[in-house]
Enzyme design. Structure first.
Site, short mmCIF file in Angstrom:
data_model
loop_
_atom_site.label_atom_id
_atom_site.label_comp_id
_atom_site.label_asym_id
_atom_site.label_seq_id
_atom_site.Cartn_x
_atom_site.Cartn_y
_atom_site.Cartn_z
N LYS A 1 0.71 -1.22 -0.05
CA LYS A 1 0.05 0.04 0.08
C LYS A 1 0.84 1.17 0.08
O LYS A 1 0.55 2.23 -0.68
CB LYS A 1 -0.88 0.03 1.17
N ARG B 1 -10.32 0.40 7.77
CA ARG B 1 -9.75 -0.82 7.95
C ARG B 1 -10.93 -1.70 8.60
O ARG B 1 -10.82 -2.94 9.13
CB ARG B 1 -8.75 -0.84 9.07
N ARG C 1 11.81 -6.46 6.01
CA ARG C 1 11.75 -4.72 6.32
C ARG C 1 11.96 -4.81 7.78
O ARG C 1 12.78 -3.73 8.35
CB ARG C 1 10.44 -4.13 6.06
N ARG D 1 11.35 -1.72 11.93
CA ARG D 1 9.93 -1.15 12.26
C ARG D 1 9.38 -2.24 13.06
O ARG D 1 9.39 -3.39 13.19
CB ARG D 1 8.99 -1.18 11.10
N ARG E 1 -1.28 -9.39 12.94
CA ARG E 1 -1.89 -8.25 12.11
C ARG E 1 -2.70 -8.97 10.96
O ARG E 1 -3.69 -8.53 10.39
CB ARG E 1 -0.67 -7.52 11.53
P1 AP5 Z 1 4.64 -1.53 1.85
O1 AP5 Z 1 4.62 -0.71 0.73
O2 AP5 Z 1 4.93 -0.92 3.15
O3 AP5 Z 1 3.08 -2.42 2.22
P2 AP5 Z 1 2.00 -1.73 3.12
O4 AP5 Z 1 0.70 -2.39 2.66
O5 AP5 Z 1 2.11 -0.28 3.39
O6 AP5 Z 1 2.37 -2.64 4.39
P3 AP5 Z 1 2.17 -2.27 5.90
O7 AP5 Z 1 3.27 -2.87 6.90
O8 AP5 Z 1 2.60 -0.51 6.07
O9 AP5 Z 1 0.69 -2.26 6.35
P4 AP5 Z 1 0.06 -2.46 7.47
O10 AP5 Z 1 -1.46 -2.32 6.93
O11 AP5 Z 1 0.38 -3.51 8.48
O12 AP5 Z 1 0.49 -1.03 8.23
P5 AP5 Z 1 -0.05 0.39 8.77
O13 AP5 Z 1 1.03 1.10 8.90
O14 AP5 Z 1 -1.14 0.64 7.67
O15 AP5 Z 1 5.55 -2.92 1.47
C1 AP5 Z 1 5.88 -3.81 2.52
C2 AP5 Z 1 7.30 -4.14 2.50
O16 AP5 Z 1 7.36 -5.01 0.93
C3 AP5 Z 1 8.14 -2.83 1.97
O17 AP5 Z 1 9.40 -3.21 2.70
C4 AP5 Z 1 8.34 -2.78 0.49
O18 AP5 Z 1 9.58 -2.34 0.30
C5 AP5 Z 1 8.26 -4.26 0.24
N1 AP5 Z 1 7.48 -4.47 -1.38
C6 AP5 Z 1 6.52 -3.55 -1.53
N2 AP5 Z 1 6.30 -3.95 -2.90
C7 AP5 Z 1 6.92 -5.00 -3.34
C8 AP5 Z 1 7.15 -5.89 -4.54
N3 AP5 Z 1 6.18 -5.55 -5.48
N4 AP5 Z 1 7.83 -6.76 -4.28
C9 AP5 Z 1 8.57 -7.07 -3.38
N5 AP5 Z 1 8.57 -6.28 -2.23
C10 AP5 Z 1 7.78 -5.25 -2.17
O19 AP5 Z 1 -0.62 0.06 10.00
C11 AP5 Z 1 0.29 -0.29 11.20
C12 AP5 Z 1 -0.80 -0.34 12.43
O20 AP5 Z 1 -1.42 0.92 12.86
C13 AP5 Z 1 -2.07 -1.30 12.41
O21 AP5 Z 1 -1.41 -2.80 12.78
C14 AP5 Z 1 -2.87 -0.73 13.34
O22 AP5 Z 1 -2.41 -1.04 14.76
C15 AP5 Z 1 -2.67 0.66 13.18
N6 AP5 Z 1 -3.73 1.32 12.40
C16 AP5 Z 1 -3.39 1.85 11.02
N7 AP5 Z 1 -4.45 2.29 10.50
C17 AP5 Z 1 -5.31 2.04 11.28
C18 AP5 Z 1 -7.07 2.23 11.13
N8 AP5 Z 1 -7.47 2.72 10.04
N9 AP5 Z 1 -7.63 1.87 12.13
C19 AP5 Z 1 -7.17 1.17 13.37
N10 AP5 Z 1 -5.86 1.07 13.33
C20 AP5 Z 1 -4.93 1.34 12.47
MG MG Z 2 2.19 0.80 4.94
#
Ligand code: AP5
Ligand code: MG
Length: 197
Positions: A14, A90, A129, A135, A146
């Site tokens: 994402k 979410r 990562r 992280r 997660r």
């Molecule tokens: P990346 O692009 O970082 O993927 P992502 O989908 O953004 O992954 P996240 O880990 O950020 O998702 P998440 O939903 O767990 O975290 P969030 O911050 O939203 O890519 C991942 C890795 O893969 C990177 O190293 C990248 O380089 C690599 N990659 C990308 N594309 C690739 C490809 N094509 N091939 C190979 N490698 C690749 O949320 C974190 C926490 O915050 C949640 O757990 C929750 O506690 C809280 N939170 C956030 N939003 C809410 C909400 N709306 N409501 C309640 N709690 C929330």
């Molecule tokens: Mg992200």
């Protein structure tokens, strides 16, 4: 105006694809995860509260998350370009709230890009990562939770948005630029918008 949700499991890309979307279409980006991690880094009260959920891989409460978004939205909406919502909604209540918030700003959600990536690949990406960047929630135990939280609380949004005819499934494996090409194809077909570069 173009308002998009980028949707998918943890590690589905994402954030990676959001960076390309904002650059190519001139959009604003809001990652709720990044907003919360910035609060944690600054040691604010909100950050301390958020950390107690994020460190375990749980979602922070809907009402709090919705309030944070409501506060951030006016500045992002002001120039009429549009927003990429990354990590929000979410839950179904968050999706319903988003609809109301966009309506309040006289606009709507134009589409939901659903990045689809097999679970082994998600885990491998997050562990990599975690090792590279430190992280905090990229460790084996938290990743497991997660993914469980994603399946029970977030994945139902796929059907929710399919029913509204807004869901665009995208194969999220392969080279980053290839995936982006698939996304751009969907956006053009659905909205007529093309990347400006
Ligand atoms: P990346 O692009 O970082 O993927 P992502 O989908 O953004 O992954 P996240 O880990 O950020 O998702 P998440 O939903 O767990 O975290 P969030 O911050 O939203 O890519 C991942 C890795 O893969 C990177 O190293 C990248 O380089 C690599 N990659 C990308 N594309 C690739 C490809 N094509 N091939 C190979 N490698 C690749 O949320 C974190 C926490 O915050 C949640 O757990 C929750 O506690 C809280 N939170 C956030 N939003 C809410 C909400 N709306 N409501 C309640 N709690 C929330
Ligand atoms: Mg992200």
């Amino acid at each position: 105006m173009l308002n998009l949700v980028i949707f998918g499991a943890p590690g589905s890309g994402k954030g990676t694809q959001s960076a390309k979307l904002i650059d190519s279409y001139g959009l604003h980006h809001i990652s709720t995860g990044e907003v919360l991690r910035a609060e944690i880094a600054r040691g604010t009260d909100l950050g301390k509260l958020a950390d107690s959920y994020i460190s375990k891989g749980n979602l922070i409460p809907d009402d709090l998350m919705i309030r944070i978004l409501d506060d951030l939205l006016p500045s992002l909406m002001a120039d009429g370009r549009g927003v990429v919502f990354d990590g929000f909604p979410r839950t179904i209540p968050q999706a319903e709230a988003l609809e109301g918030l966009l309506l309040k700003h006289g606009t709507e959600l134009h589409g939901v890009i659903g990045l689809e990536v097999p679970e082994e690949e998600l885990v491998a990406r997050m562990l990599r990562r975690g090792a590279e960047t430190g992280r905090a929630d990229d460790n084996e135990e938290t990743i497991k939770n997660r993914l469980g939280v994603y399946h029970t609380q977030t994945q139902p949004l796929q059907a929710y948005y399919m029913e509204k005819n807004k869901y665009m499934p995208v194969e999220g494996t392969g080279v980053v630029d290839e995936i982006f090409g698939r996304i751009a194809g969907h956006i053009e077909k659905r909205t007529g918008h093309r990347p400006r570069k």
